[in-house]
Scaffold this motif. Structure first.
Motif, PDB file in Angstrom:
ATOM      1  N   SER A   1      -2.566  -6.061  -4.834  1.00 18.37           N
ATOM      2  CA  SER A   1      -3.954  -6.286  -4.453  1.00 18.37           C
ATOM      3  C   SER A   1      -4.437  -7.676  -4.846  1.00 18.37           C
ATOM      4  CB  SER A   1      -4.846  -5.219  -5.108  1.00 18.37           C
ATOM      5  OG  SER A   1      -6.196  -5.382  -4.752  1.00 18.37           O
ATOM      6  N   GLU A   2      -4.111  -8.122  -6.052  1.00 15.99           N
ATOM      7  CA  GLU A   2      -4.549  -9.448  -6.492  1.00 15.99           C
ATOM      8  C   GLU A   2      -3.684 -10.560  -5.907  1.00 15.99           C
ATOM      9  OE1 GLU A   2      -3.090 -10.799 -10.707  1.00 15.99           O
ATOM     10  OE2 GLU A   2      -3.223  -8.612 -10.789  1.00 15.99           O
ATOM     11  N   SER A   3      -2.582 -10.171  -5.254  1.00 12.98           N
ATOM     12  CA  SER A   3      -1.650 -11.160  -4.710  1.00 12.98           C
ATOM     13  C   SER A   3      -1.903 -11.462  -3.240  1.00 12.98           C
ATOM     14  CB  SER A   3      -0.205 -10.667  -4.893  1.00 12.98           C
ATOM     15  OG  SER A   3       0.074 -10.451  -6.258  1.00 12.98           O
ATOM     16  N   GLY A   4      -3.045 -11.030  -2.703  1.00 14.35           N
ATOM     17  CA  GLY A   4      -3.388 -11.396  -1.337  1.00 14.35           C
ATOM     18  C   GLY A   4      -3.644 -10.254  -0.394  1.00 14.35           C
ATOM     19  N   LEU A   5      -3.446  -9.002  -0.859  1.00  7.99           N
ATOM     20  CA  LEU A   5      -3.736  -7.833  -0.026  1.00  7.99           C
ATOM     21  C   LEU A   5      -4.759  -6.975  -0.761  1.00  7.99           C
ATOM     22  CD1 LEU A   5      -0.159  -6.850   1.262  1.00  7.99           C
ATOM     23  CD2 LEU A   5      -1.953  -8.059   2.515  1.00  7.99           C
ATOM     24  N   PRO A   6      -6.025  -7.387  -0.769  1.00  7.00           N
ATOM     25  CA  PRO A   6      -7.050  -6.688  -1.547  1.00  7.00           C
ATOM     26  C   PRO A   6      -7.149  -5.208  -1.187  1.00  7.00           C
ATOM     27  CG  PRO A   6      -7.895  -8.759  -0.669  1.00  7.00           C
ATOM     28  CD  PRO A   6      -6.571  -8.533  -0.008  1.00  7.00           C
ATOM     29  N   GLY A   7      -7.207  -4.382  -2.220  1.00  6.10           N
ATOM     30  CA  GLY A   7      -7.333  -2.950  -2.019  1.00  6.10           C
ATOM     31  C   GLY A   7      -6.019  -2.222  -1.838  1.00  6.10           C
ATOM     32  N   PHE A   8      -4.898  -2.936  -1.832  1.00 10.92           N
ATOM     33  CA  PHE A   8      -3.589  -2.288  -1.678  1.00 10.92           C
ATOM     34  C   PHE A   8      -3.332  -1.405  -2.898  1.00 10.92           C
ATOM     35  CE2 PHE A   8       0.889  -1.599  -1.925  1.00 10.92           C
ATOM     36  CZ  PHE A   8       1.379  -1.682  -0.635  1.00 10.92           C
ATOM     37  N   GLU A   9      -3.073  -0.130  -2.632  1.00 10.34           N
ATOM     38  CA  GLU A   9      -2.759   0.810  -3.702  1.00 10.34           C
ATOM     39  C   GLU A   9      -1.897   1.930  -3.152  1.00 10.34           C
ATOM     40  OE1 GLU A   9      -5.088   3.178  -7.247  1.00 10.34           O
ATOM     41  OE2 GLU A   9      -5.876   3.361  -5.202  1.00 10.34           O
ATOM     42  N   SER A  10      -0.792   2.211  -3.816  1.00  7.11           N
ATOM     43  CA  SER A  10       0.066   3.332  -3.452  1.00  7.11           C
ATOM     44  C   SER A  10       0.764   3.800  -4.718  1.00  7.11           C
ATOM     45  CB  SER A  10       1.099   2.924  -2.387  1.00  7.11           C
ATOM     46  OG  SER A  10       1.867   4.050  -1.996  1.00  7.11           O
ATOM     47  N   LEU A  11       0.389   4.983  -5.184  1.00 12.70           N
ATOM     48  CA  LEU A  11       0.865   5.482  -6.463  1.00 12.70           C
ATOM     49  C   LEU A  11       1.711   6.741  -6.291  1.00 12.70           C
ATOM     50  CD1 LEU A  11      -2.524   5.204  -8.390  1.00 12.70           C
ATOM     51  CD2 LEU A  11      -0.676   3.523  -8.346  1.00 12.70           C
ATOM     52  N   SER A  12       2.537   6.994  -7.291  1.00  7.68           N
ATOM     53  CA  SER A  12       3.221   8.283  -7.403  1.00  7.68           C
ATOM     54  C   SER A  12       2.519   9.092  -8.480  1.00  7.68           C
ATOM     55  CB  SER A  12       4.682   8.096  -7.809  1.00  7.68           C
ATOM     56  OG  SER A  12       5.396   7.349  -6.865  1.00  7.68           O
ATOM     57  N   TRP A  13       2.453  10.382  -8.303  1.00  7.79           N
ATOM     58  CA  TRP A  13       1.968  11.226  -9.382  1.00  7.79           C
ATOM     59  C   TRP A  13       2.693  12.561  -9.358  1.00  7.79           C
ATOM     60  CZ3 TRP A  13       0.038  15.543  -7.122  1.00  7.79           C
ATOM     61  CH2 TRP A  13      -0.667  15.431  -5.908  1.00  7.79           C
ATOM     62  N   PHE A  14       2.644  13.238 -10.490  1.00  5.80           N
ATOM     63  CA  PHE A  14       3.394  14.479 -10.669  1.00  5.80           C
ATOM     64  C   PHE A  14       2.510  15.488 -11.384  1.00  5.80           C
ATOM     65  CE2 PHE A  14       6.176  10.821 -10.785  1.00  5.80           C
ATOM     66  CZ  PHE A  14       7.080  11.115  -9.776  1.00  5.80           C
ATOM     67  N   GLY A  15       2.542  16.720 -10.905  1.00  6.40           N
ATOM     68  CA  GLY A  15       1.690  17.739 -11.498  1.00  6.40           C
ATOM     69  C   GLY A  15       2.337  19.111 -11.489  1.00  6.40           C
ATOM     70  N   VAL A  16       1.704  20.032 -12.196  1.00  9.81           N
ATOM     71  CA  VAL A  16       2.193  21.408 -12.315  1.00  9.81           C
ATOM     72  C   VAL A  16       1.241  22.344 -11.587  1.00  9.81           C
ATOM     73  CG1 VAL A  16       2.705  23.307 -13.905  1.00  9.81           C
ATOM     74  CG2 VAL A  16       3.367  20.961 -14.493  1.00  9.81           C
ATOM     75  N   LEU A  17       1.815  23.251 -10.813  1.00 11.22           N
ATOM     76  CA  LEU A  17       1.050  24.241 -10.055  1.00 11.22           C
ATOM     77  C   LEU A  17       1.702  25.604 -10.233  1.00 11.22           C
ATOM     78  CD1 LEU A  17       1.664  21.513  -8.099  1.00 11.22           C
ATOM     79  CD2 LEU A  17      -0.254  22.500  -6.872  1.00 11.22           C
ATOM     80  N   ALA A  18       0.949  26.654  -9.902  1.00 13.98           N
ATOM     81  CA  ALA A  18       1.459  28.022  -9.932  1.00 13.98           C
ATOM     82  C   ALA A  18       1.213  28.654  -8.575  1.00 13.98           C
ATOM     83  CB  ALA A  18       0.756  28.822 -11.029  1.00 13.98           C
ATOM     84  N   PRO A  19       1.903  29.741  -8.268  1.00 12.94           N
ATOM     85  CA  PRO A  19       1.627  30.435  -7.008  1.00 12.94           C
ATOM     86  C   PRO A  19       0.179  30.902  -6.945  1.00 12.94           C
ATOM     87  CG  PRO A  19       3.679  31.215  -7.987  1.00 12.94           C
ATOM     88  CD  PRO A  19       3.007  30.370  -9.012  1.00 12.94           C
ATOM     89  N   ALA A  20      -0.421  30.816  -5.770  1.00  9.70           N
ATOM     90  CA  ALA A  20      -1.781  31.340  -5.582  1.00  9.70           C
ATOM     91  C   ALA A  20      -1.808  32.818  -5.944  1.00  9.70           C
ATOM     92  CB  ALA A  20      -2.223  31.139  -4.142  1.00  9.70           C
ATOM     93  N   GLY A  21      -2.892  33.245  -6.545  1.00  7.80           N
ATOM     94  CA  GLY A  21      -3.010  34.630  -6.974  1.00  7.80           C
ATOM     95  C   GLY A  21      -2.633  34.854  -8.422  1.00  7.80           C
TER      96      GLY A  21
END
Length: 346
Positions: free
Chosen positions: A248-268
């Motif tokens: 973003s600071e290198s000439g493409l303002p607003g560029f953002e692409s992240l990885s994230w990881f989380g824990v979930l359970a079955p619905a119910g």
């Protein structure tokens, strides 16, 4: 920390988790709170051993095992960009004994976005518990690419239409989305070359010219001179590599692409069980050893509560949904801002 030390430490931590990998080898400990859990907890990871979510799971297991007073068993169920494992988790019994630790792509891409049509709906079929960590990717180039910064790379790609390719671990993953985001924002035509087995080998060997790689893997390779790092894909610089500017600071303002990881359970899954898991995951993630290890890898804490994590997933589904199509490339280009002109920096 050099790459060898980094890998040895990761391996040592993974080995420390080994007693928890088999229910037969590690019988469940008595529960100290109520009747849950009554048997080992299965933690489904929808990617192969050695990948970022798998490493995170194996780092988490010892702390979670101690916190829950029960064995936690890691089960790798890879395939189809993570959707096979996520589907397995979603269709498991909703009793808190099967959990899912997934990355973002298999949870937020649906309806044809980037070619993803999973057999489940994340917020219908799963109950978010905690987003554990967020990690930026690092824009790296092969050593024979002369560009030393983002502006030079963009100018080089524009000067040789159709000749530059970027590698990723698969369609729809954050590495792929970052490449198409740059294509759209900078008006480029880089070709996506997915390699689910190991995309890094393509960049190191020069078969692909660049890649947006997970910071935990990228930094050791950069410091070993295997690839050259140009920028990170977060909006702020990464504490683990403050010398790298943001895209973003290198000439493409607003560029953002992240990885994230989380824990979930079955619905119910019963609300009381979900609450217990939320609290225990927060306790596990707060242990000093795990916090320090994740910080060294370039990870930052995620939104570690169910309501916040649910909102993250809703926002991400909305964000990436317009980028729909067989690969997502054309939609990304049409839904991104007009191409920008970058001033080259020394």
């Amino acid at each position: 920390m050099n790459r060898r030390t980094h890998l040895k430490l990761a391996a040592a931590l993974a080995m420390a988790a080994c007693p928890c990998l088999s229910a037969a080898q590690a019988p469940a400990l008595p529960s100290t709170q109520g009747t849950y859990p009554t048997r080992p907890i299965r933690l489904v990871v929808p990617f192969p051993a050695g990948t970022a979510p798998d490493v995170l799971a194996r780092l988490l297991v010892p702390a979670l095992t101690e916190s829950m007073s029960a064995s936690v068993v890691v089960e790798n169920v890879p395939g189809a960009g993570g959707t096979i494992g996520v589907d397995r988790g979603a269709k498991s019994a909703p009793d808190g004994h099967t959990l899912l630790l997934s990355g973002d792509a298999a949870l937020v891409l649906a309806g044809g976005a980037y070619g993803m049509r999973p057999p489940y709906e994340t917020l219908r079929d799963l109950a978010p518990i905690a987003q554990l960590i967020v990690t930026p990717n690092v824009l790296v180039v092969a050593n024979d690419v002369p560009a030393r910064n983002v502006a030079e790379l963009v100018a080089l790609v524009r000067s040789q239409p159709g000749k530059f390719s970027y590698s990723s671990a698969g369609i729809g993953l954050s590495q792929h989305r970052a490449g198409e985001l740059m294509n759209g924002m900078a008006g480029l035509d880089m070709v996506h070359v997915p390699n689910p087995s190991n995309p890094w080998t393509d960049v190191i060997a020069g078969r692909a010219q660049l890649m947006f790689g997970n910071i935990a893997v990228a930094l050791p390779l950069i410091r070993d001179g295997k690839v050259r790092g140009l920028a990170v894909t977060s909006l702020t610089r990464a504490a683990a590599a403050p010398e790298l500017p943001t895209v973003s600071e290198s000439g493409l303002p607003g560029f953002e692409s992240l990885s994230w990881f989380g824990v979930l359970a079955p619905a119910g899954t019963p609300p009381a069980v979900l609450h217990r898991l939320e609290v225990e995951l927060q306790k596990a993630m707060a242990t000093p050893a795990l916090k320090e290890r994740l910080a060294v890898m370039g990870a930052i804490p995620g939104v570690q509560d169910a309501a916040g994590f649910t909102q993250v997933i809703k926002n991400e589904i909305k964000r990436w949904a317009p980028r729909a199509g067989a690969t997502g490339a054309a939609a990304t280009a049409t839904s991104s801002p007009a191409p920008v002109t970058l001033a080259q920096k020394p």
